[in-house]
Design an enzyme around this catalytic site. Structure first.
Site, mmCIF file in Angstrom:
data_model
loop_
_atom_site.group_PDB
_atom_site.id
_atom_site.type_symbol
_atom_site.label_atom_id
_atom_site.label_comp_id
_atom_site.label_asym_id
_atom_site.label_seq_id
_atom_site.Cartn_x
_atom_site.Cartn_y
_atom_site.Cartn_z
ATOM 1 C CB SER A 21 -1.022 0.473 0.891
ATOM 2 O OG SER A 21 -1.500 1.234 1.635
ATOM 3 C CE LYS A 45 -1.027 7.267 0.659
ATOM 4 N NZ LYS A 45 -0.116 6.764 1.439
ATOM 5 C CB ILE A 71 2.805 10.555 1.859
ATOM 6 C CG1 ILE A 71 3.229 9.562 1.733
ATOM 7 C CG2 ILE A 71 1.794 10.863 1.564
ATOM 8 C CD1 ILE A 71 4.867 10.270 0.967
ATOM 9 C CB CYS A 133 -0.549 4.868 9.079
ATOM 10 S SG CYS A 133 0.323 6.720 8.224
ATOM 11 C CB ILE A 196 6.485 -4.964 10.050
ATOM 12 C CG1 ILE A 196 7.312 -4.421 8.836
ATOM 13 C CG2 ILE A 196 6.360 -6.275 10.352
ATOM 14 C CD1 ILE A 196 8.952 -3.675 9.012
ATOM 15 N N GLY A 222 11.893 -0.168 3.108
ATOM 16 C CA GLY A 222 13.085 -0.765 1.871
ATOM 17 C C GLY A 222 14.169 -1.720 2.662
ATOM 18 N N GLY A 276 7.134 -3.370 -2.139
ATOM 19 C CA GLY A 276 7.220 -1.773 -2.095
ATOM 20 C C GLY A 276 7.708 -0.494 -2.609
ATOM 21 C CB THR A 277 11.030 1.070 -0.418
ATOM 22 O OG1 THR A 277 10.238 1.355 0.239
ATOM 23 C CG2 THR A 277 12.095 2.036 -0.626
#
Ligand code: SIN
Length: 319
Positions: A21, A45, A71, A133, A196, A222, A276-277
């Site tokens: 996400s 997202k 973000i 988040c 996670i 990352g 993701g990253t």
């Protein structure tokens, strides 16, 4: 070729690779690089009830083997998401895992209710409840830092979903005992766990002697965090095996750049993985990870993906 089918409780997917996400908006950008319907699932997202502009800029910073983001859950709000993004994802045949959040437990439930009522809901294969988040002004709003807050959100969302509909609680590793949080979420009705989310961090610009992010703190992601993801997946899997927690499927996420990285999370106990990253410097990364994972299973002689889920727990360690 290994059978890549994965089972996540009541959800069966043709392969275990998903987006993570927030790293690929809602699909259109990635679809220019590969067909997003080829993934096990596309994870959206995180969407909230109302449109949000997010936190002030700068809100991304590169760190050793990773990055920070702050973000702040920027997004169009559930109404626009449903009419534009979910409808588009349905039109290209994607299996969609919708990530939802709220400022309160009741708002989480409201977002779930709107989602279920929409005509494009039939493209949705599951809901990921983002209770973790880190980019909120008040740490008290990181619901996944507290078992009771986690359980409250999960139980209210569960009431809005069709019976046995796949629901995954997304957890943070920034807690003393992730098994206790996982246990609370599962008892409240989560059919699975996503682990996670990013870790809370700060980077300082030593020329300006100021934090790099306008909001000061951000979430670290990352390759730097992959061992933390492996640890969290391992701990919850071990607790399930010891019956300290009901057994539910785990979606692993954290620093996956290659098929072997994905295999690591699977061996720790995940039944699916999110990328993701890595998509920020290689937009094809989720599709590439899928191809690499398939080769890695074949090279190791595994006939089925399910053969490797949690396998590292079964191996005797000889020092
Ligand atoms: C954000 O939008 O701040 C990132 C979302 C998350 O880490 O859950």
């Amino acid at each position: 070729m290994a059978d890549l089918t994965t089972r996540l409780g009541t959800l069966t997917l043709p392969n275990p690779v998903m987006t993570a996400s927030g790293c690929a908006a809602n699909g259109r950008e990635l679809h220019r690089f590969f067909d997003v319907s080829e993934l096990g699932a596309f994870v959206t997202k995180t969407v909230m009830a109302d449109p949000r502009s997010g936190r002030p800029t700068p809100r991304m910073a590169e760190t050793p083997s990773g990055m920070l983001n702050s973000i702040g859950l920027q997004g169009p709000g559930i109404g626009a998401f449903l009419d534009k993004d979910l409808t588009w994802l349905k039109s290209v045949g994607a299996r969609v895992l919708v990530s939802i959040a709220g400022n309160t437990a009741v708002e989480f439930a409201q977002v779930a209710r709107d989602l279920v009522a929409h005509p494009a809901f039939d493209a949705v294969v599951g809901v990921e409840v983002n209770i973790s988040c880190p980019n909120v002004a008040n740490r008290g709003l990181v619901f996944a830092c507290d078992p009771m807050s986690s359980a409250k959100v999960v139980s209210l969302v569960r009431e809005e979903l069709p019976r046995d509909f796949p629901m995954f609680a997304k957890l943070t590793p920034d807690v003393t005992d992730i098994v206790a949080i996982a246990d609370a979420a599962v008892r409240a009705g989560a059919g699975g766990l996503t682990m996670i989310n990013t870790l809370l961090g700060i980077a300082i610009d030593t020329d300006r002697m100021r934090p790099q992010l306008a909001a000061v703190t951000g979430g670290l992601s990352g390759p730097a965090v992959r061992p933390v993801a492996v640890r969290a997946i391992w701990q919850c899997t071990a607790a399930m095996r010891e019956n300290r927690i009901d057994a539910v499927p785990i979606i692993g996420v954290g620093g996956v750049r290659s098929g072997l990285d994905a295999l690591e999370l699977l061996a720790a106990g995940a039944s699916a993985v999110q990328v993701g990253t890595a998509t920020f410097n290689d937009p094809s990364a989720p599709r590439r990870v899928l191809t690499e994972l398939e080769s890695a299973l074949d090279e190791r002689g595994f006939a089925s993906l399910t053969d490797v889920v949690g396998l590292a727990h079964d191996r005797k360690v000889t020092l």
